[in-house]
Design an enzyme around this catalytic site. Structure first.
Site, PDB file in Angstrom:
ATOM      1  CB  CYS A 138      -1.406  -0.104   1.014  1.00 35.25           C
ATOM      2  SG  CYS A 138      -1.987   1.409   1.493  1.00 35.25           S
ATOM      3  CB  CYS A 141      -0.324   2.771   4.305  1.00 37.74           C
ATOM      4  SG  CYS A 141      -1.684   1.515   3.721  1.00 37.74           S
ATOM      5  CG  ASP A 142       3.073   0.979   4.016  1.00 31.88           C
ATOM      6  OD1 ASP A 142       2.799   1.733   5.482  1.00 31.88           O
ATOM      7  OD2 ASP A 142       3.057   0.351   4.471  1.00 31.88           O
TER       8      ASP A 142
END
Ligand SMILES: Cc1cc2nc3c(=O)[nH]c(=O)nc-3n(C[C@H](O)[C@H](O)[C@H](O)COP(=O)(O)OP(=O)(O)OC[C@H]3O[C@@H](n4cnc5c(N)ncnc54)[C@H](O)[C@@H]3O)c2cc1C
Length: 310
Positions: A138, A141-142
């Site tokens: 992701c 997200c990261d």
């Protein structure tokens, strides 16, 4: 045990669109999801191809809008993972029984399965060990954790290329590692990626192993054409090599294709009366938000028509 007229399983775009149509048609409906609403859209930083948003919209914002719209029509929502379904008397008020992971059971007349899909793994040594320690699925997200770093994106489809472009906001360099000599993504994305000076394509190449001590440090690569092996030092690996359907819990119930995607007709009816499927879990050519919402709407409409015809 009380029976619910309609249960929608999964609160991604397909499930939320089904909820908007079903609740607006005044069908008593419960939406169940093991996580908070949104599904895979929450993994997408920026959605550029959903009609009606000429400048694009973030995955989070689109989810919030879908949820707000469904709630306006009275959507009821519960958290829970369905682990099996049992169809005893299809078409009857309590003909479908859902079993949740805690053992709780729910009876329903109609069921729309909108459980979507999950990312596939590469299946190479080091992938599991370094998940969350440099291996990610992701970028939204990261990505921000990789400021001024070197990262690799594995894959060549729309998601891989789109997320590689997104990662250039943070990373110093993004290696786009693909096992073929051309990308599968739509031409528009390909052109954008290949024109980006931070993105370096690595063609015809397989990742053989992910190495490191506490975190990812380098990849060992194999060039399929030349047979040459090499190491690539980096700080993170983002893997986008396709999806598999979230349908394992349906075994021996509805008919599926060889890969486990659910087979339906144009009304989104599965092989079992009263059970419908919509979105990425369905066998179909295009898995996108626009197709997921269309199928969710169709499935809810089919439930409504069934009600009139009963
Ligand atoms: C990184 C990335 C970027 C993308 N970018 C785009 C884009 O730009 N444009 C676009 O159109 N599409 C994009 N997509 C694809 C798009 O997100 C999907 O096509 C869409 O989300 C499918 O919706 P869905 O409702 O069918 O399934 P999902 O979004 O997968 O939702 C399924 C829901 O079901 C729940 N669930 C699963 N199993 C169970 C169970 N047993 N019990 C209870 N709940 C369960 C899950 O928690 C999830 O919330 C992207 C996908 C990814 C991964």
């Amino acid at each position: 045990m009380e029976s619910i007229r309609l249960v929608i399983l999964g609160a991604g775009p397909a499930g939320l669109a089904a909820a908007i149509y079903a609740c607006r048609a005044k069908i008593p409906t419960l939406v169940l999801d093991k996580l908070s609403p949104g599904g895979q859209v929450l993994l997408s930083d920026w959605v550029e191809n959903y009609p009606g948003f000429p400048d694009g919209i973030s995955g989070v914002d689109l989810t919030d809008r879908l949820v707000a719209q469904a709630r306006r029509f009275g959507m009821e929502q519960e958290n829970g993972e369905v682990v099996s379904i049992h169809v005893t008397d299809p078409g009857r008020a309590d003909g479908i029984r859902l079993v949740l992971d805690g053992g709780k059971e729910i009876l329903t007349t109609s069921l729309i399965i909108a459980t979507g899909a999950s990312h596939r793994t590469l299946g190479v040594p080091g992938e599991k060990e370094f998940a969350g320690k440099g291996v990610s699925y992701c970028a939204t997200c990261d990505g921000p954790f990789f400021k001024d770093s070197d990262v690799a994106v594995i894959g060549g489809g729309d998601s891989a290329v789109q997320e590689a472009i997104f990662l250039t906001k943070f990373a110093k360099k993004v290696f786009l590692i693909h096992r073929r000599d051309q990308l599968r993504a739509v031409r528009f994305l390909q052109e954008q990626a290949l024109a980006n000076p931070k993105i370096e394509p690595v063609w015809d190449t397989l990742v053989e192993e992910i190495h490191g001590k506490d975190r990812v440090e380098y990849l060992s690569l194999l060039n399929k054409k030349t047979g040459e092996r090499s190491n690539l030092s980096l700080d993170g690996v983002f893997i986008f090599v396709g999806i598999h359907p979230n349908t394992a819990f349906l075994k021996d119930t509805v008919k599926m294709d060889q890969r486990g995607f659910i087979l339906t007709d144009n009304w989104m009816r599965t092989s079992i009366h009263g059970v419908f499927a919509a979105g990425d879990c369905r066998s179909k050519p295009l898995r996108q938000i626009v197709t997921a919402v269309a199928e969710g709407a169709t499935a809810a409409y089919a439930v409504e028509q069934e009600e009139f015809n009963e």
